[in-house]
Each structure stands twice: as C-alpha cells, then as structure tokens.
Design a protein around this motif. Structure first.
Motif, PDB file in Angstrom:
ATOM      1  N   LEU A 256      22.275  29.814  42.831  1.00 11.38           N
ATOM      2  CA  LEU A 256      22.992  29.099  44.098  1.00 11.38           C
ATOM      3  C   LEU A 256      23.608  30.002  44.270  1.00 11.38           C
ATOM      4  N   LYS A 257      24.196  31.091  44.585  1.00  6.51           N
ATOM      5  CA  LYS A 257      25.015  31.960  45.617  1.00  6.51           C
ATOM      6  C   LYS A 257      23.923  33.134  46.143  1.00  6.51           C
ATOM      7  N   GLU A 258      22.702  33.516  45.354  1.00  4.32           N
ATOM      8  CA  GLU A 258      21.531  33.901  46.030  1.00  4.32           C
ATOM      9  C   GLU A 258      20.732  33.032  46.910  1.00  4.32           C
ATOM     10  N   MET A 259      20.582  31.901  47.258  1.00  9.71           N
ATOM     11  CA  MET A 259      20.117  30.926  48.360  1.00  9.71           C
ATOM     12  C   MET A 259      21.198  30.891  49.307  1.00  9.71           C
ATOM     13  N   VAL A 260      22.745  30.863  49.474  1.00  8.63           N
ATOM     14  CA  VAL A 260      23.401  31.039  49.901  1.00  8.63           C
ATOM     15  C   VAL A 260      23.519  32.718  51.204  1.00  8.63           C
ATOM     16  N   THR A 261      23.395  33.033  50.359  1.00 10.57           N
ATOM     17  CA  THR A 261      23.440  34.206  51.403  1.00 10.57           C
ATOM     18  C   THR A 261      22.186  34.696  51.665  1.00 10.57           C
ATOM     19  N   GLU A 262      20.979  34.354  51.262  1.00  7.03           N
ATOM     20  CA  GLU A 262      20.286  34.714  51.974  1.00  7.03           C
ATOM     21  C   GLU A 262      18.989  34.011  51.972  1.00  7.03           C
ATOM     22  N   SER A 263      18.996  32.423  52.175  1.00  7.46           N
ATOM     23  CA  SER A 263      18.231  32.293  52.599  1.00  7.46           C
ATOM     24  C   SER A 263      18.720  30.777  52.635  1.00  7.46           C
ATOM     25  N   LEU A 264      20.203  30.220  53.088  1.00  3.09           N
ATOM     26  CA  LEU A 264      20.462  28.870  54.154  1.00  3.09           C
ATOM     27  C   LEU A 264      21.435  29.490  55.469  1.00  3.09           C
ATOM     28  N   SER A 265      21.636  30.918  55.103  1.00  2.00           N
ATOM     29  CA  SER A 265      22.678  31.820  56.177  1.00  2.00           C
ATOM     30  C   SER A 265      21.844  30.860  57.458  1.00  2.00           C
ATOM     31  N   SER A 266      20.702  30.954  57.377  1.00  6.31           N
ATOM     32  CA  SER A 266      20.645  31.084  58.996  1.00  6.31           C
ATOM     33  C   SER A 266      20.001  28.633  59.528  1.00  6.31           C
ATOM     34  N   CYS A 267      20.459  28.273  58.790  1.00  6.45           N
ATOM     35  CA  CYS A 267      20.522  27.182  58.308  1.00  6.45           C
ATOM     36  C   CYS A 267      21.981  26.302  58.761  1.00  6.45           C
ATOM     37  N   SER A 268      22.380  24.922  59.833  1.00  5.76           N
ATOM     38  CA  SER A 268      22.950  23.802  59.365  1.00  5.76           C
ATOM     39  C   SER A 268      22.621  22.972  58.541  1.00  5.76           C
ATOM     40  N   ALA A 269      22.260  22.630  57.914  1.00  6.81           N
ATOM     41  CA  ALA A 269      22.113  21.907  56.965  1.00  6.81           C
ATOM     42  C   ALA A 269      21.798  22.158  56.508  1.00  6.81           C
ATOM     43  N   VAL A 270      21.343  21.168  54.772  1.00  7.47           N
ATOM     44  CA  VAL A 270      20.265  21.753  53.733  1.00  7.47           C
ATOM     45  C   VAL A 270      20.381  20.305  53.196  1.00  7.47           C
ATOM     46  N   VAL A 271      19.063  20.181  52.556  1.00  4.62           N
ATOM     47  CA  VAL A 271      18.777  18.942  51.776  1.00  4.62           C
ATOM     48  C   VAL A 271      18.240  19.258  50.274  1.00  4.62           C
ATOM     49  N   CYS A 272      19.607  18.774  49.172  1.00  3.98           N
ATOM     50  CA  CYS A 272      19.511  19.695  48.195  1.00  3.98           C
ATOM     51  C   CYS A 272      18.897  17.971  47.625  1.00  3.98           C
ATOM     52  N   TYR A 273      18.214  18.698  46.129  1.00  5.07           N
ATOM     53  CA  TYR A 273      17.273  17.896  45.608  1.00  5.07           C
ATOM     54  C   TYR A 273      18.030  16.569  44.832  1.00  5.07           C
ATOM     55  N   ASN A 274      19.235  17.022  44.052  1.00  4.38           N
ATOM     56  CA  ASN A 274      20.068  15.622  43.718  1.00  4.38           C
ATOM     57  C   ASN A 274      21.136  16.474  44.005  1.00  4.38           C
ATOM     58  N   ASP A 275      22.213  15.239  43.821  1.00  5.22           N
ATOM     59  CA  ASP A 275      24.271  15.795  43.146  1.00  5.22           C
ATOM     60  C   ASP A 275      24.819  16.522  42.527  1.00  5.22           C
ATOM     61  N   ILE A 276      23.545  16.498  41.930  1.00  6.95           N
ATOM     62  CA  ILE A 276      24.159  17.988  40.520  1.00  6.95           C
ATOM     63  C   ILE A 276      24.002  19.386  41.836  1.00  6.95           C
ATOM     64  N   ILE A 277      23.035  19.948  42.250  1.00  8.06           N
ATOM     65  CA  ILE A 277      23.268  20.777  43.573  1.00  8.06           C
ATOM     66  C   ILE A 277      24.043  21.016  44.511  1.00  8.06           C
ATOM     67  N   ALA A 278      23.682  19.329  44.704  1.00  2.97           N
ATOM     68  CA  ALA A 278      24.766  19.361  45.777  1.00  2.97           C
ATOM     69  C   ALA A 278      26.542  19.717  45.752  1.00  2.97           C
ATOM     70  N   TYR A 279      26.750  18.861  44.822  1.00  6.48           N
ATOM     71  CA  TYR A 279      27.775  19.397  43.910  1.00  6.48           C
ATOM     72  C   TYR A 279      28.535  20.906  43.796  1.00  6.48           C
ATOM     73  N   TYR A 280      27.761  21.496  43.354  1.00  6.32           N
ATOM     74  CA  TYR A 280      28.113  23.223  42.817  1.00  6.32           C
ATOM     75  C   TYR A 280      27.505  24.205  44.095  1.00  6.32           C
ATOM     76  N   LEU A 281      26.992  23.256  44.984  1.00  7.33           N
ATOM     77  CA  LEU A 281      26.514  24.123  46.413  1.00  7.33           C
ATOM     78  C   LEU A 281      27.787  24.331  47.571  1.00  7.33           C
ATOM     79  N   VAL A 282      27.994  23.269  47.227  1.00  4.92           N
ATOM     80  CA  VAL A 282      29.383  22.697  47.979  1.00  4.92           C
ATOM     81  C   VAL A 282      30.460  24.156  47.660  1.00  4.92           C
ATOM     82  N   ASP A 283      30.220  23.908  46.438  1.00  4.62           N
ATOM     83  CA  ASP A 283      31.975  24.960  46.097  1.00  4.62           C
ATOM     84  C   ASP A 283      31.240  26.616  46.319  1.00  4.62           C
TER      85      ASP A 283
END
Length: 360
Positions: A256-283
């Motif tokens: 998830l750290k790699e997703m935040v720094t490498e893939s989502l840096s140019s985004c203003s919104a994200v759709v997560c596969y489920n609540d588990i991923i969203a929960y840890y992604l928020v952190d």
C-alpha cells in the motif's frame, strides 16, 4: 390399516432416497401407489400424511406429492459451506444467514474454511467425496485463475451433490448456479459518484486473483471511458491473496505504501476493492501527508465495520441486510427440492460518508 400404512411409509422413504439420488422430485400418483403396494387409497393417504409430517414431502391438491429435498439417511440434510474464513470481515454474518435460512427449512450447515487456498479446497473436496453431502454452497478459491479442482466438483455433482457458488464461480462448471455481486455496476456507481464530485483523475486498487477484482476493474475502466475521463494504467493498482494475508495477520502494508507513492500521487480520488483496503490505505495516505478527504477522496465496496474508522468514514457500497447468505441458502434448498432456480447478481446501494464529501 395401521400396520399397512406404516409399512407403505417405510417403502416410500426408500423410494424417496432413490428418487433423490436420481434427481426425481415427485412421487407417483396415489392410484399408482395403490397398484404398486396393493393397498387402498386411504392407506396411501395415511402413509403420505406421515411422510409429510416428517418433512419428506409436500402434498399439493390436484398436483401430487413433491419431495422437499429432505433425506432420512445420516448426513442427508447437511449442506456444506466452503468459504474463505469463518472469523474475519463479512464471513461470520454471511455464515449465520446461511445457517439460519437452512435451519428454517430443516437443513444444517457445516462450515469448511479454505483460506482462499486451492490446495486446502482440494483437501476438503476429497474429504467430502468419501461421504458426499446433499449440497454445497461454495466460494471459489482464487476464482480469477484456472482451478485444478474442477475434477472433484464434477465427481461430487455426479454423486448427486447440488452446488451453488457464492460471490464468484468457476465458468467451466456450466451446470452450477451462482449468487454474486453485480461488480460491474458497483464500480460504475462509485466512479460516477466521484466524477459528479468533480474528480477527473481517479485511481483504483483491485484484487488480481479473484473474479470480483477483475469484474470491478472492468466496471471501473469502462465507466471512466464512457465518461471520457482518462484511464491510466499507472493509476491502477493490483494486489493478491498473499498480500492480503500479510496485511491482515502481520500488518504488512508495504504494497500500500508503494501504491501511495508510486501510483496514486497524480490522483484526487481512489476506488478500493473493499473496506479492508480502504481502511489501511487511509492510514498510509495520512502518514504520507495527505489531508483527507481534501487531497484524496476514498470509496470502497462492502460497507463493513472497516468503513467506520476514527480517522475517516469511507463512502461504501452495500446490499440489503442478510441478502447474500439468505439467497445462497434459498437457492440450494430450491435445487434440492427440484424447483427452478437461476443465477443471480445482487445490486449495490451507495452509502455516502465523509471520505468523498469534498468541494472541487
């Protein structure tokens, strides 16, 4: 007559067991039974009444006596529940709904946990082949990938085991029905909501080895296309069952750290596969310095307790309460009774929360 009708009832119980094995769901007419057993119609009716009291048949005036699917043999009314977990996330509630529905109809559910492992799935199926159950409600393992256990499912089907898949299915088993989410329209609902909030750069995180992940990805990308928004490979992230296992049991969040720094840096919104991923992604987003939801809107599937953290309440998709487990149990009961039943995809409902409430 008392002795005769009980004797006829015993014979009919044997007939019912044979009919169950042969997929026959109706008893012969009263007149045919009179001829077969050389008894009066009154005796036949008393025997049928006894079988109805025991729950083996239901009599419909003018139509005859139909099997309920109940069996008199040991394990005859047990339905197997093959599922990833019985302890985590959505599964305890779904199992409860399945067992509650089965119980109301005189059946019992027996849970087997696969851990989403094809090797564990094979062990369970081999065990069940030794004494096949009447039916199985199964969540497929790594359902986006070819499955080496189809041979065992086919052997169970040949032995009269009715199989209903839950959340996903194996396409090669064309005779099996499924109860699953309408994942395509779910992603479309989330993307359209985010687009309506003014987001044009929307990323996605999907599970690579389950059918649900592939379908949610498809709905995500095709909805972006239809809205004439960019579909960027760089902003679409994938993870697998091993990553999820490490996340849940070791709190390993490196992917998830790699997703935040490498893939989502140019985004203003994200759709997560489920609540588990969203929960840890928020952190992880917060740790990376994001203001939420101002810098990143987050939306997800499932509407579980994970969507209501102290940091951020996440916009999610949900079903009607008890819907999935109840529908799966009802489907296998109908199959055992010989009633028509078809595959179903359940629709999602959008639950708006603070994670997508931004002014853009």
């Amino acid at each position: 007559m008392t002795v005769k009708y009980k004797w006829v009832a015993e014979r009919l119980e044997l007939m019912i067991e044979k009919n169950i094995q042969n997929g026959i769901h109706k008893l012969p007419s009263e007149q045919e039974l009179c001829t077969k057993y050389h008894v009066s119609r009154q005796t036949i009716r008393m025997a049928l009444g006894l079988l109805e009291e025991k729950g083996f048949i239901v009599r419909k005036q003018g139509s005859g006596s139909f099997l309920t699917g109940h069996s008199s043999r040991p394990q005859g009314n047990v339905i197997g529940i093959l599922i990833s977990s019985d302890q985590e996330y959505i599964y305890p509630g779904v199992i409860h709904d399945i067992q509650n529905t089965l119980s109301k109809h005189g059946f019992t559910g027996q849970v087997f946990t696969t851990g989403n492992s094809i090797s564990r799935e094979r062990e369970i199926l081999l065990q069940l082949l030794k004494s096949p159950l009447r039916g199985i409600i199964a969540e497929g393992c790594k359902s986006a990938l070819p499955n080496p256990n189809l041979d065992l499912y086919r052997r169970l089907i040949k032995k009269g085991c009715q199989i209903v898949f839950l959340y996903n299915y194996y396409p090669a088993l064309t005779d099996c029905i499924f109860i699953k989410d309408d994942n395509y329209s779910g992603s479309a609902l989330l993307v359209r909501h985010l687009a309506a909030q003014g987001h044009t750069a929307i990323g996605g995180i999907f599970k690579s080895d389950d059918m649900q992940g592939i379908e949610r990805y498809q709905g995500f990308t095709e909805t972006l296309r239809d809205l004439e928004l960019p579909v960027s490979d760089h902003s679409i992230c994938w993870y697998g069952s091993r990553d999820l296992d490490r996340l849940l049991h070791e709190k390993e969040t490196q992917f998830l750290k790699e997703m935040v720094t490498e893939s989502l840096s140019s985004c203003s919104a994200v759709v997560c596969y489920n609540d588990i991923i969203a929960y840890y992604l928020v952190d992880e987003l917060q740790s990376a310095g994001y203001r939420l939801p101002e810098d990143m809107a987050v939306a997800a599937f499932d509407h579980t307790y994970f969507s209501s953290s102290n940091i951020l309440a996440v916009t999610t998709l949900s079903h009607e309460p008890h819907e999935m487990g109840t529908k799966a149990a009802e489907a296998v009961i109908k199959k055992l009774s010989g009633l028509p039943v078809s595959s179903q995809e359940t629709r999602w409902k959008l639950n708006l929360k603070e994670s997508t409430q931004t002014d853009r």
